[in-house]
Design an enzyme around this catalytic site. Structure first.
Site, short mmCIF file in Angstrom:
data_model
loop_
_atom_site.label_atom_id
_atom_site.label_comp_id
_atom_site.label_asym_id
_atom_site.label_seq_id
_atom_site.Cartn_x
_atom_site.Cartn_y
_atom_site.Cartn_z
NE ARG A 44 -0.33 1.80 3.69
CZ ARG A 44 1.08 2.44 3.56
NH1 ARG A 44 2.09 1.45 4.14
NH2 ARG A 44 0.95 4.00 3.70
CB ALA A 46 0.89 6.98 -4.00
NE ARG A 87 -6.00 0.91 -2.50
CZ ARG A 87 -5.53 1.30 -0.91
NH1 ARG A 87 -4.38 1.19 -1.25
NH2 ARG A 87 -6.38 2.16 -0.49
CD GLN A 194 -4.21 2.39 6.69
OE1 GLN A 194 -4.38 3.02 7.84
NE2 GLN A 194 -4.46 1.72 6.02
CG ASP A 235 -3.16 7.84 -1.72
OD1 ASP A 235 -3.20 8.70 -0.76
OD2 ASP A 235 -2.59 7.15 -1.48
CG ASN A 245 -2.82 11.85 2.61
OD1 ASN A 245 -2.18 11.11 2.26
ND2 ASN A 245 -2.55 11.93 3.61
CE LYS A 246 -5.37 5.73 4.52
NZ LYS A 246 -6.31 4.65 3.70
C1 LIG Z 1 3.63 7.52 -0.14
S1 LIG Z 1 1.73 7.32 0.22
C2 LIG Z 1 0.94 7.17 1.41
C3 LIG Z 1 -0.51 7.40 1.22
O1 LIG Z 1 -0.82 5.93 1.41
C4 LIG Z 1 -1.89 6.00 2.18
O2 LIG Z 1 -3.06 4.89 1.57
P1 LIG Z 1 -2.86 3.42 2.07
O3 LIG Z 1 -2.43 3.26 3.03
O4 LIG Z 1 -4.54 3.57 2.07
O5 LIG Z 1 -2.00 2.92 0.45
C5 LIG Z 1 -2.02 7.13 2.70
O6 LIG Z 1 -3.29 7.88 2.33
C6 LIG Z 1 -0.77 7.51 2.68
O7 LIG Z 1 0.11 8.92 3.30
#
Ligand SMILES: CSC[C@H]1O[C@H](OP(=O)(O)O)[C@H](O)[C@@H]1O
Length: 344
Positions: A44, A46, A87, A194, A235, A245-246
């Protein structure tokens, strides 16, 4: 700990759903295993999703026994489509696949086996470039970090989300390496944690002081004067600087504004989508209800309750102090400054 590694023609992915308790690799021999790993957030973040998808396309291509090049190209294009729908929000997924498809379409020889090797070289290049990109973001970003700083971050934008030292956490690592006296506050980041599971794990490994908080504590932490700045990942960033972003990032940005704190976003240029004018055009992934109704495998909400579970939100550009990229730091007006960094 590598987020992923290419070993004997297979992609091995560190299964992040098991961290921090267990560090186990998923051996991907088929591209469909990579699709599953992306969907379930075994891999996971980006940049990491982009690199994994590139290697997934290589795995799919390697398994093909086409009659000729045209059949091969058509089959690889279908594999790319299957990977691209895993995704929707992180633009690096489509960016990496588009880059792989450009190599496929620009290949002039008829030798399919050589083309397979060429695709593998491109996937390796994507991975290697992200390593360097993280280093450069760290270099640019650490200059924004005061000598003594308490930094709040949200989710995980670290080594586990990339091929290198991370984006937001890459800046934090670089500031630590530069001898600055920094500490980190990590939002746990419901529903998949996370922050609690991955960011704290990375910071503990690096011996960078880290304090875990639940997401609803961030406002009071700032009100108590315990935060000097915020750094998060991204993202997808629209051409005007709106940041996806998250989920929860937007709330942190509003709180930072209220408390007069700098709110920085760290992301490589591959995360900036110049085809989307503003955040309104960014697709937001909605995920399974059970991520919200269950906690550690226990049902915590009544069966059948309605759930809303967007995995990302959009922070408007006016709440973003600066965007730290691998080509430099962009400040408002982002439409102009991001385009300038991209050489557009
Ligand atoms: C460096 S990109 C990290 C970015 O991705 C995460 O989402 P996910 O864990 O759902 O892939 C989150 O938005 C992070 O900031």
């Amino acid at each position: 700990m590598e987020t992923m590694r290419w070993v004997d023609g297979c992609l091995e992915i560190l299964d992040q759903t098991l961290l921090p308790g267990k560090a186990e690799y998923i051996k991907c021999e088929q591209y469909t295993t990579v699709c599953d790993a992306i969907c379930r957030l075994s891999v996971r973040g980006a940049p990491a999703i982009g690199a994994a998808a590139a290697y997934g396309l290589v795995l799919g291509a390697a398994a093909l026994k086409p009659a000729g090049k045209d059949e091969f190209i058509a089959a690889v294009e279908q594999i790319a489509r299957n990977l691209s729908v895993t995704r929707p929000t992180a633009v690096n997924l489509q960016w990496a696949l588009d880059r792989m498809l450009r190599v496929l379409h620009n290949y002039t020889s008829g030798n399919v086996e050589d083309l397979k090797e060429t695709l593998l070289r491109e996937a390796h290049a994507i991975y290697a470039e992200d390593l360097e990109s993280n280093r450069r973001m760290g270099e640019f970003g650490e200059k924004l970090v005061p000598t003594n700083a308490a930094i709040l971050t949200h989710c995980n934008a670290g080594a586990l989300a990339t091929a290198g030292i991370g984006t937001a956490l890459g800046v934090i690592r670089a500031a630590h390496q530069a001898g600055k006296n920094i500490s980190v506050y990590a939002d746990e980041t419901r529903p998949l944690l996370q922050g609690a599971r991955l960011t704290t794990w990375e910071m503990v490994q690096e011996k960078i002081p880290v304090t875990l908080l639940t997401d609803n504590m961030a406002g009071y932490l700032m009100a108590c004067g315990k935060v000097d700045l915020v750094i998060v990942g991204a993202d997808r960033i629209a051409a005007n600087g709106d940041v996806a972003n998250k989920i929860g990032t937007y709330g942190v940005a509003v709180l930072a504004k209220e408390h007069g704190l700098p709110f920085y976003v760290a992301a490589p240029m591959s995360t900036i989508d110049f085809n989307i004018a503003s955040g309104q055009g960014i697709p937001i992934e909605n995920r399974d209800d059970r991520e919200v109704t269950c906690f550690a495998g226990q049902q915590v909400a009544p069966e059948g309750v309605k759930v809303w579970n967007p995995a990302f939100d959009v922070t408007p550009a006016h709440l973003v102090t600066a965007i730290i990229t691998d080509r430099g730091v962009a400040r408002p007006p982002y439409t102009e400054t991001l385009a300038a960094l991209a050489g557009r």
